[in-house]
Write an enzyme that holds these catalytic residues in place. Structure first.
Site, PDB file in Angstrom:
ATOM      1  N   THR A   1      -3.823   7.523 -21.360  1.00  0.00           N
ATOM      2  CA  THR A   1      -3.641   6.146 -20.923  1.00  0.00           C
ATOM      3  C   THR A   1      -2.224   5.750 -21.333  1.00  0.00           C
ATOM      4  O   THR A   1      -1.577   6.445 -22.122  1.00  0.00           O
ATOM      5  CB  THR A   1      -4.633   5.190 -21.605  1.00  0.00           C
ATOM      6  OG1 THR A   1      -4.584   5.427 -23.007  1.00  0.00           O
ATOM      7  CG2 THR A   1      -6.044   5.390 -21.109  1.00  0.00           C
TER       8      THR A   1
ATOM      9  N   ASP B   1      -6.749  15.451 -23.519  1.00  0.00           N
ATOM     10  CA  ASP B   1      -6.760  14.009 -23.292  1.00  0.00           C
ATOM     11  C   ASP B   1      -6.122  13.375 -24.528  1.00  0.00           C
ATOM     12  O   ASP B   1      -6.737  13.283 -25.588  1.00  0.00           O
ATOM     13  CB  ASP B   1      -8.214  13.556 -23.121  1.00  0.00           C
ATOM     14  CG  ASP B   1      -8.346  12.053 -22.935  1.00  0.00           C
ATOM     15  OD1 ASP B   1      -7.359  11.326 -23.194  1.00  0.00           O
ATOM     16  OD2 ASP B   1      -9.440  11.604 -22.560  1.00  0.00           O
TER      17      ASP B   1
ATOM     18  N   TYR C   1       0.862  -1.199   0.000  1.00  0.00           N
ATOM     19  CA  TYR C   1       0.000   0.000   0.000  1.00  0.00           C
ATOM     20  C   TYR C   1       0.885   1.231   0.000  1.00  0.00           C
ATOM     21  O   TYR C   1       1.877   1.278   0.738  1.00  0.00           O
ATOM     22  CB  TYR C   1      -0.901   0.010   1.245  1.00  0.00           C
ATOM     23  CG  TYR C   1      -2.361  -0.057   0.862  1.00  0.00           C
ATOM     24  CD1 TYR C   1      -2.881   0.854  -0.061  1.00  0.00           C
ATOM     25  CD2 TYR C   1      -3.211  -1.012   1.389  1.00  0.00           C
ATOM     26  CE1 TYR C   1      -4.215   0.793  -0.440  1.00  0.00           C
ATOM     27  CE2 TYR C   1      -4.540  -1.079   1.010  1.00  0.00           C
ATOM     28  CZ  TYR C   1      -5.025  -0.168   0.091  1.00  0.00           C
ATOM     29  OH  TYR C   1      -6.332  -0.233  -0.285  1.00  0.00           O
TER      30      TYR C   1
ATOM     31  N   GLU D   1      -0.514   4.803  -0.476  1.00  0.00           N
ATOM     32  CA  GLU D   1      -1.299   6.037  -0.700  1.00  0.00           C
ATOM     33  C   GLU D   1      -0.432   7.245  -0.401  1.00  0.00           C
ATOM     34  O   GLU D   1       0.428   7.214   0.467  1.00  0.00           O
ATOM     35  CB  GLU D   1      -2.540   6.036   0.197  1.00  0.00           C
ATOM     36  CG  GLU D   1      -3.614   5.114  -0.328  1.00  0.00           C
ATOM     37  CD  GLU D   1      -4.869   5.122   0.528  1.00  0.00           C
ATOM     38  OE1 GLU D   1      -5.070   6.084   1.288  1.00  0.00           O
ATOM     39  OE2 GLU D   1      -5.629   4.144   0.438  1.00  0.00           O
TER      40      GLU D   1
ATOM     41  N   ARG E   1      -1.757  -1.428 -18.940  1.00  0.00           N
ATOM     42  CA  ARG E   1      -3.020  -0.696 -18.787  1.00  0.00           C
ATOM     43  C   ARG E   1      -2.876   0.288 -17.640  1.00  0.00           C
ATOM     44  O   ARG E   1      -2.471  -0.084 -16.541  1.00  0.00           O
ATOM     45  CB  ARG E   1      -4.155  -1.664 -18.448  1.00  0.00           C
ATOM     46  CG  ARG E   1      -4.386  -2.740 -19.464  1.00  0.00           C
ATOM     47  CD  ARG E   1      -5.746  -3.366 -19.292  1.00  0.00           C
ATOM     48  NE  ARG E   1      -6.732  -2.461 -19.843  1.00  0.00           N
ATOM     49  CZ  ARG E   1      -6.932  -2.303 -21.157  1.00  0.00           C
ATOM     50  NH1 ARG E   1      -6.239  -3.004 -22.038  1.00  0.00           N
ATOM     51  NH2 ARG E   1      -7.825  -1.458 -21.590  1.00  0.00           N
TER      52      ARG E   1
ATOM     53  N   LYS F   1      -2.394   2.357 -25.044  1.00  0.00           N
ATOM     54  CA  LYS F   1      -2.881   2.403 -26.426  1.00  0.00           C
ATOM     55  C   LYS F   1      -1.670   2.554 -27.349  1.00  0.00           C
ATOM     56  O   LYS F   1      -0.822   1.673 -27.373  1.00  0.00           O
ATOM     57  CB  LYS F   1      -3.904   3.532 -26.570  1.00  0.00           C
ATOM     58  CG  LYS F   1      -5.151   3.333 -25.699  1.00  0.00           C
ATOM     59  CD  LYS F   1      -6.203   4.370 -25.995  1.00  0.00           C
ATOM     60  CE  LYS F   1      -7.496   4.105 -25.238  1.00  0.00           C
ATOM     61  NZ  LYS F   1      -7.548   4.729 -23.917  1.00  0.00           N
TER      62      LYS F   1
HETATM   63  N1  DSN Z   1     -11.940   2.435 -24.382  1.00  0.00           N
HETATM   64  C1  DSN Z   1     -11.214   3.496 -25.003  1.00  0.00           C
HETATM   65  C2  DSN Z   1     -11.307   3.440 -26.488  1.00  0.00           C
HETATM   66  O1  DSN Z   1     -11.575   2.379 -27.006  1.00  0.00           O
HETATM   67  O2  DSN Z   1     -11.098   4.438 -27.145  1.00  0.00           O
HETATM   68  C3  DSN Z   1     -11.632   4.819 -24.518  1.00  0.00           C
HETATM   69  O3  DSN Z   1     -12.046   4.743 -23.190  1.00  0.00           O
END
Ligand code: DSN
Length: 495
Positions: A293, A264, A87, A89, A302, A296
């Site tokens: 994120t 974003d 943990y 935090e 993730r 991607k």
């Molecule tokens: N799930 C992501 C996407 O497929 O673009 C966005 O949250």
């Protein structure tokens, strides 16, 4: 030097020299995974089975989901450790638990790589996902722009020092702010103010769309909406817009109305990291707060992260436990590894190829008569309007899946079929580019996609049911198998 991960040398003529990425540790990784799966097998065999099958499925399908990728074996293996058990935090040097010295190292190294990679003054690597990163950003902007000035006005340092009446006033003020973001059907994300999402409930929200004729972002329209609405926050970024954004223009608009610019970049972070998007197209120098994120186009584990200017950094740094649960230290470790990979020259070649492949794929679809939203792409994704094939997105997605092509249906601007059935299919090139696909392979993939769609017929007036002409799925699967075999996933990895 870290090898380019997860992939094999590209088979296409003219492909960049490939370093058999990850191949040098495939034997070690195979032994590790075999041991792990054996252990899991003794406890819960269904999980071992699903894990094995997932690798087989990913190896055997054309993964064209724009938000997915294949992380390197190094990234994947990093997540499987006892760092998970701690943990922590708080943040580096300021934890609510004792014994966090190793987590401090992990978090510091990941943040250092993020700052260096993106040229950001500050990076926060704790968010568990992109939505979490956006919530941290919203909270930090409210804390900086609304809460801190109110506390200063009352001459106190902490909300607990406010009288009940003043606290109630501040709560009302915090809950009464405005956010302007891209609409969902124009390609924005749920968290950019979509009413059913918490972002649409936290804020008075308004959306900007795209030009109905060109499908392109209309900066004059965004500016006009901003002048009229006077938002606290303007959100730029997308999950289904196949074009680049001029973030310098978005910042000008934000400055004119006194808004904070939040970007974003979850979808295109890999193209920013790989210097495909530079200058006005690089959000980081222009935004006050940038979120992403890590899994991607950035090709990490993730998770999410937030980049910020010095002004917003102190509030972002309090993301946990104010917004987030305890950090996932094993995932932060994997973020550090992925970000280190993204700082290698090979990642720039990868990112450029992602964009080149998207263009080749779009051209492959266009020359076979398909209709694309905005008429093409200049990022990593392509949005196909499947109404030209007489289909809904739902029918097209299912017929493609039957044929081993994994995509997702997506709304298009002013979608006549709504957000569930949709009229679009969103495609992305990051994953297959990681496997080694080049423009020639993507042209072939376009041919296979069109083959499936031309051979799919809706059943009656159903928006979901369809018939796929006999032999289509088999023909497409056989052709895909050749492409996939020439570009194997995790070459040398055997379970
Ligand atoms: N799930 C992501 C996407 O497929 O673009 C966005 O949250």
């Amino acid at each position: 030097m870290t090898a380019d991960p997860a992939t094999t040398p590209a088979a296409a003529p003219g492909a960049p020299a490939a370093a058999a990425p990850g191949a040098e540790y495939a034997d070690t990784a195979s032994a590790a995974y075999r041991s792990i799966l054996q252990i899991i097998e003794t406890i819960e065999p269904r999980i071992a089975d699903a894990t094995r099958k997932e690798l087989a499925d990913q190896r055997d399908s054309l993964k064209l989901i724009a938000s997915e990728n294949y992380a390197s074996l190094a990234v994947l293996l990093t997540m499987g450790s006892w760092l998970s058990d701690k943990y922590a935090e708080g943040t580096v040097g300021h934890r609510f638990y004792a014994g966090c010295q190793n987590v401090d190292t992990v978090e510091s190294v990941a943040a250092e790589h993020a700052r260096e990679l993106f040229g950001a003054p500050y990076a926060y690597v704790q968010p568990h996902s992109g939505i979490d990163a956006n919530l941290v950003a919203f909270w930090a902007i409210l804390a900086t722009r609304v809460e801190a000035p109110a506390l200063a006005e009352h001459g106190v340092k902490h909300v607990n020092d406010l009288s009940e009446a003043d606290w109630e006033k501040l709560r009302n003020k915090l809950g009464n702010q405005r956010l302007l973001g891209m609409s969902l059907d124009a390609g924005g994300h749920l968290t950019h103010g979509f009413r059913p999402n918490i972002s649409g409930k936290m804020f008075h929200q308004r959306s900007y769309g795209t030009d109905p004729n060109t499908g392109l972002l209309d900066y004059d329209a965004v500016a006009a909406a901003a002048r009229e609405f006077k938002p606290l926050i303007i959100v730029a970024g997308y999950s289904a817009y196949p074009r680049r954004i001029n973030f310098a223009k978005m910042r000008e608009i934000a400055d004119e109305v006194g808004a904070t610019l939040m970007v974003d970049m979850a979808h295109f972070a890999g193209l920013v990291a790989g210097k495909v998007f530079t200058g006005d197209e690089d959000p980081v120098p222009h935004a006050h707060v940038t979120t992403t994120t890590t899994h991607k186009s950035l090709r990490g584990p993730r998770g999410g992260l937030v980049l910020a200017t010095e002004e917003y950094a102190p509030a972002v740094d309090k993301g946990c436990p104010m917004v987030l649960g305890g950090p996932l230290s094993h995932v932060m470790a994997a973020k550090a590894v992925a970000l280190a990979e993204a700082r290698q020259p090979a990642f720039r070649a990868y990112a450029q190829r992602v964009a080149d492949n998207a263009k080749a794929f779009a051209e492959g679809l266009l020359k076979r008569g398909a209709r694309l939203v905005t008429g093409g792409t200049d990022n990593h994704l392509v949005l196909l309007d499947v109404t030209s094939f007489g289909l809904t997105g739902r029918q097209a997605e299912s017929a493609l899946l039957d044929s081993g092509v994994v995509t997702n249906r997506n709304a298009i601007p002013a979608d006549p079929n709504g957000a569930w059935y949709t009229s679009g299919i969103r495609f992305g090139t990051p994953a297959l580019t990681t496997r080694g696909f080049g423009p020639d392979e993507f042209d072939r993939v376009a041919e296979l996609v069109v083959d499936v769609l031309r051979n799919t017929t809706p059943e009656g007036s159903s928006k979901a049911k369809y018939t796929l002409a006999e032999g289509t799925a088999e023909r497409v699967r056989a052709a895909s198998a050749e492409l996939l075999a020439a570009n194997p996933l995790y070459p040398g990895l055997t379970l």
